[in-house]
Scaffold this motif. Structure first.
Motif, short mmCIF file in Angstrom:
data_model
loop_
_atom_site.label_atom_id
_atom_site.label_comp_id
_atom_site.label_asym_id
_atom_site.label_seq_id
_atom_site.Cartn_x
_atom_site.Cartn_y
_atom_site.Cartn_z
N GLU A 31 -36.78 31.83 -28.55
CA GLU A 31 -36.52 30.87 -27.25
C GLU A 31 -37.84 30.62 -26.78
N ALA A 32 -38.81 31.53 -26.94
CA ALA A 32 -40.15 31.06 -26.14
C ALA A 32 -40.71 29.89 -26.86
N TRP A 33 -40.64 29.85 -28.16
CA TRP A 33 -41.13 28.64 -28.88
C TRP A 33 -40.31 27.26 -28.24
N SER A 34 -39.02 27.47 -28.07
CA SER A 34 -38.40 26.44 -27.42
C SER A 34 -38.76 25.97 -26.16
N GLY A 35 -39.13 26.67 -25.43
CA GLY A 35 -39.74 26.47 -24.01
C GLY A 35 -41.05 25.67 -24.10
N ILE A 36 -42.02 26.31 -25.28
CA ILE A 36 -43.01 25.41 -25.57
C ILE A 36 -42.84 24.18 -25.90
N ASP A 37 -41.95 24.06 -26.72
CA ASP A 37 -41.31 22.65 -27.40
C ASP A 37 -40.95 21.83 -26.10
N VAL A 38 -40.39 22.27 -25.36
CA VAL A 38 -39.71 21.28 -24.27
C VAL A 38 -40.99 20.83 -23.40
N GLN A 39 -41.78 21.64 -23.01
CA GLN A 39 -42.97 21.31 -22.04
C GLN A 39 -43.92 20.35 -22.92
N LEU A 40 -44.07 20.69 -24.22
CA LEU A 40 -44.90 19.72 -25.05
C LEU A 40 -44.28 18.38 -25.16
N LYS A 41 -42.92 18.02 -25.23
CA LYS A 41 -42.16 17.04 -25.47
C LYS A 41 -42.29 16.31 -24.06
N ARG A 42 -42.10 17.10 -22.94
CA ARG A 42 -42.56 16.32 -21.50
C ARG A 42 -43.64 15.46 -21.48
N ARG A 43 -44.63 16.34 -21.93
CA ARG A 43 -46.14 15.85 -21.70
C ARG A 43 -46.12 14.69 -22.66
N ALA A 44 -45.66 14.62 -23.99
CA ALA A 44 -45.80 13.56 -24.73
C ALA A 44 -45.01 12.26 -24.37
N ASP A 45 -43.94 12.58 -23.63
CA ASP A 45 -43.13 11.19 -22.85
C ASP A 45 -44.03 10.64 -21.75
N LEU A 46 -44.67 11.63 -21.20
CA LEU A 46 -45.71 11.01 -19.93
C LEU A 46 -46.56 10.37 -20.40
N ILE A 47 -47.34 10.44 -21.65
CA ILE A 47 -48.63 10.11 -21.77
C ILE A 47 -48.41 8.43 -22.14
N PRO A 48 -47.40 7.88 -22.54
CA PRO A 48 -47.24 6.36 -22.73
C PRO A 48 -47.38 5.76 -21.34
N ASN A 49 -46.73 6.41 -20.28
CA ASN A 49 -46.82 5.73 -18.98
C ASN A 49 -48.28 5.95 -18.63
N LEU A 50 -48.99 6.92 -18.65
CA LEU A 50 -50.25 7.20 -18.29
C LEU A 50 -51.19 6.10 -18.88
N ILE A 51 -50.96 5.94 -20.25
CA ILE A 51 -51.92 4.80 -20.97
C ILE A 51 -51.46 3.38 -20.47
N GLU A 52 -50.29 3.07 -20.07
CA GLU A 52 -50.18 1.76 -19.63
C GLU A 52 -50.69 1.66 -18.36
N THR A 53 -50.69 2.65 -17.67
CA THR A 53 -51.37 2.43 -16.23
C THR A 53 -53.01 2.19 -16.38
N VAL A 54 -53.51 2.98 -17.38
CA VAL A 54 -54.95 3.00 -17.41
C VAL A 54 -55.40 1.62 -18.19
N LYS A 55 -54.57 1.23 -19.02
CA LYS A 55 -54.70 -0.13 -19.87
C LYS A 55 -55.29 -1.30 -18.84
N GLY A 56 -54.44 -1.21 -17.70
CA GLY A 56 -54.84 -2.61 -16.77
C GLY A 56 -56.01 -2.55 -16.29
N TYR A 57 -56.72 -1.23 -16.03
CA TYR A 57 -58.01 -0.99 -15.38
C TYR A 57 -59.01 -1.02 -16.32
N ALA A 58 -58.83 -0.58 -17.58
CA ALA A 58 -59.69 -0.08 -18.61
C ALA A 58 -59.67 -0.73 -19.82
#
Length: 183
Positions: A31-58
Protein backbone atom coordinates in the motif's frame (compact mmCIF):
# COMPACT_ATOMS: atom_id res chain seq x y z
CA UNK A 1 -1.18 -35.75 27.27
CA UNK A 2 -3.41 -32.72 27.83
CA UNK A 3 -0.34 -30.57 28.49
CA UNK A 4 1.28 -31.70 25.23
CA UNK A 5 -1.88 -30.82 23.28
CA UNK A 6 -2.06 -27.44 25.00
CA UNK A 7 1.54 -26.71 24.07
CA UNK A 8 0.96 -27.74 20.44
CA UNK A 9 -2.20 -25.63 20.30
CA UNK A 10 -0.33 -22.63 21.78
CA UNK A 11 2.46 -22.98 19.22
CA UNK A 12 -0.05 -23.20 16.37
CA UNK A 13 -1.97 -20.16 17.64
CA UNK A 14 1.30 -18.26 17.94
CA UNK A 15 2.32 -19.27 14.39
CA UNK A 16 -1.05 -18.05 13.05
CA UNK A 17 -0.67 -14.73 14.88
CA UNK A 18 2.87 -14.26 13.53
CA UNK A 19 1.77 -15.23 10.01
CA UNK A 20 -1.11 -12.74 10.09
CA UNK A 21 1.27 -10.03 11.34
CA UNK A 22 3.62 -10.76 8.45
CA UNK A 23 0.73 -10.60 5.96
CA UNK A 24 -0.38 -7.27 7.44
CA UNK A 25 3.16 -5.88 7.19
CA UNK A 26 3.54 -7.04 3.59
CA UNK A 27 0.21 -5.40 2.70
CA UNK A 28 1.31 -2.15 4.34
CA UNK A 29 4.48 -2.18 2.23
CA UNK A 30 2.46 -2.74 -0.94
CA UNK A 31 0.00 0.00 0.00
CA UNK A 32 2.85 2.38 0.79
CA UNK A 33 4.51 1.62 -2.55
CA UNK A 34 1.23 2.34 -4.27
CA UNK A 35 1.20 5.77 -2.59
CA UNK A 36 4.68 6.54 -3.91
CA UNK A 37 3.72 5.31 -7.36
CA UNK A 38 0.67 7.60 -7.45
CA UNK A 39 2.73 10.65 -6.49
CA UNK A 40 5.44 9.82 -9.03
CA UNK A 41 2.78 9.43 -11.73
CA UNK A 42 1.33 12.83 -10.83
CA UNK A 43 4.80 14.35 -11.13
CA UNK A 44 5.41 12.62 -14.45
CA UNK A 45 2.09 13.97 -15.76
CA UNK A 46 3.00 17.51 -14.71
CA UNK A 47 6.42 17.53 -16.38
CA UNK A 48 5.23 17.84 -20.02
CA UNK A 49 3.20 20.96 -19.12
CA UNK A 50 6.23 22.43 -17.41
CA UNK A 51 8.45 21.66 -20.42
CA UNK A 52 5.99 23.28 -22.83
CA UNK A 53 5.87 26.43 -20.72
CA UNK A 54 9.66 26.66 -20.53
CA UNK A 55 10.11 25.92 -24.26
CA UNK A 56 8.56 29.21 -25.27
CA UNK A 57 11.08 31.17 -23.23
CA UNK A 58 14.20 29.07 -23.45
CA UNK A 59 14.12 27.49 -26.89
CA UNK A 60 17.91 27.41 -27.14
CA UNK A 61 18.16 25.33 -23.93
CA UNK A 62 16.97 22.29 -25.85
CA UNK A 63 19.44 19.83 -24.29
CA UNK A 64 18.19 20.48 -20.74
CA UNK A 65 14.57 20.13 -21.84
CA UNK A 66 15.31 16.90 -23.71
CA UNK A 67 17.20 15.51 -20.71
CA UNK A 68 14.18 16.06 -18.46
CA UNK A 69 11.85 14.38 -20.98
CA UNK A 70 14.22 11.42 -21.49
CA UNK A 71 14.69 10.89 -17.76
CA UNK A 72 10.93 11.14 -17.19
CA UNK A 73 10.37 8.45 -19.82
CA UNK A 74 13.08 6.23 -18.28
CA UNK A 75 11.53 6.60 -14.83
CA UNK A 76 8.12 5.64 -16.21
CA UNK A 77 9.62 2.58 -17.92
CA UNK A 78 11.02 1.06 -14.71
CA UNK A 79 8.98 -2.05 -13.78
CA UNK A 80 6.47 -1.50 -10.98
CA UNK A 81 8.18 -3.79 -8.45
CA UNK A 82 11.74 -2.50 -8.98
CA UNK A 83 11.99 -0.18 -5.99
CA UNK A 84 15.76 0.36 -6.25
CA UNK A 85 15.63 0.98 -10.00
CA UNK A 86 12.75 3.41 -9.62
CA UNK A 87 14.56 5.25 -6.82
CA UNK A 88 17.64 5.65 -9.01
CA UNK A 89 15.64 6.84 -12.03
CA UNK A 90 13.60 9.28 -9.94
CA UNK A 91 16.77 10.64 -8.34
CA UNK A 92 18.23 11.43 -11.75
CA UNK A 93 14.94 13.00 -12.83
CA UNK A 94 14.88 15.16 -9.72
CA UNK A 95 18.38 16.41 -10.49
CA UNK A 96 17.37 17.27 -14.07
CA UNK A 97 14.30 19.12 -12.78
CA UNK A 98 16.62 21.13 -10.56
CA UNK A 99 18.54 22.18 -13.67
CA UNK A 100 15.28 23.13 -15.34
CA UNK A 101 14.29 25.39 -12.46
CA UNK A 102 17.77 26.88 -12.42
CA UNK A 103 17.19 27.83 -16.06
CA UNK A 104 14.21 29.91 -14.98
CA UNK A 105 16.54 32.15 -13.02
CA UNK A 106 18.15 33.24 -16.30
CA UNK A 107 14.80 34.19 -17.88
CA UNK A 108 13.02 36.92 -15.91
CA UNK A 109 9.94 36.75 -18.17
CA UNK A 110 9.65 33.03 -17.53
CA UNK A 111 10.18 33.52 -13.83
CA UNK A 112 7.27 35.97 -13.80
CA UNK A 113 4.95 33.83 -15.97
CA UNK A 114 1.92 32.81 -13.90
CA UNK A 115 1.57 29.48 -15.67
CA UNK A 116 5.18 28.62 -14.88
CA UNK A 117 4.79 29.76 -11.28
CA UNK A 118 1.66 27.62 -10.88
CA UNK A 119 3.41 24.57 -12.37
CA UNK A 120 6.45 25.16 -10.19
CA UNK A 121 4.28 25.43 -7.06
CA UNK A 122 2.42 22.23 -8.02
CA UNK A 123 5.69 20.41 -8.54
CA UNK A 124 7.06 21.62 -5.20
CA UNK A 125 3.91 20.40 -3.48
CA UNK A 126 4.23 17.04 -5.22
CA UNK A 127 7.88 16.76 -4.17
CA UNK A 128 6.81 17.19 -0.54
CA UNK A 129 4.12 14.54 -0.96
CA UNK A 130 6.64 12.19 -2.58
CA UNK A 131 8.95 12.65 0.41
CA UNK A 132 6.12 11.88 2.85
CA UNK A 133 5.10 8.81 0.83
CA UNK A 134 8.70 7.68 0.69
CA UNK A 135 9.10 7.97 4.46
CA UNK A 136 5.87 6.01 4.98
CA UNK A 137 6.98 3.30 2.56
CA UNK A 138 10.42 3.01 4.16
CA UNK A 139 8.80 2.74 7.61
CA UNK A 140 6.48 -0.04 6.40
CA UNK A 141 9.44 -1.79 4.74
CA UNK A 142 11.45 -1.49 7.97
CA UNK A 143 8.62 -3.02 10.01
CA UNK A 144 8.30 -5.95 7.60
CA UNK A 145 12.07 -6.46 7.49
CA UNK A 146 12.29 -6.56 11.29
CA UNK A 147 9.60 -9.25 11.41
CA UNK A 148 11.22 -11.24 8.60
CA UNK A 149 14.62 -11.20 10.34
CA UNK A 150 13.63 -11.42 14.02
CA UNK A 151 13.45 -14.67 15.92
CA UNK A 152 11.04 -16.49 16.16
CA UNK A 153 8.96 -14.75 13.46
CA UNK A 154 11.75 -15.43 10.97
CA UNK A 155 10.93 -19.15 11.23
CA UNK A 156 7.36 -18.51 10.10
CA UNK A 157 8.52 -15.99 7.46
CA UNK A 158 11.02 -18.42 5.96
CA UNK A 159 8.50 -21.30 5.83
CA UNK A 160 5.82 -19.19 4.13
CA UNK A 161 8.02 -17.32 1.63
CA UNK A 162 8.08 -13.85 3.18
CA UNK A 163 11.09 -11.78 2.16
CA UNK A 164 12.57 -8.43 2.99
CA UNK A 165 11.35 -5.31 1.18
CA UNK A 166 13.76 -2.92 -0.53
CA UNK A 167 14.00 0.63 0.74
CA UNK A 168 13.21 3.52 -1.58
CA UNK A 169 16.42 5.49 -1.31
CA UNK A 170 18.90 7.37 -3.40
CA UNK A 171 22.09 5.35 -3.54
CA UNK A 172 24.06 7.45 -6.01
CA UNK A 173 25.65 10.44 -4.25
CA UNK A 174 25.61 12.40 -7.53
CA UNK A 175 21.81 12.26 -7.48
CA UNK A 176 21.81 14.01 -4.09
CA UNK A 177 23.98 16.87 -5.28
CA UNK A 178 22.58 20.27 -6.07
CA UNK A 179 22.74 20.68 -9.84
CA UNK A 180 25.08 23.29 -11.23
CA UNK A 181 23.89 25.21 -14.26
CA UNK A 182 26.26 27.38 -16.26
CA UNK A 183 25.44 29.70 -19.12
Amino acid sequence: MFTALAIIAAVLVYAVIVYNGLVKSRQMVEEAWSGIDVQLKRRADLIPNLIETVKGYAAHEKSTLEEVINLRNKAQAVPAGDVAGRAQAEGMLGQALGKLFALAEAYPDLKANQGFLDLQASLETLEGEIQMSRRYYNGAARDLNVKVESFPSNLVARNFGFSKASYFEITNEADRAVPSVKF
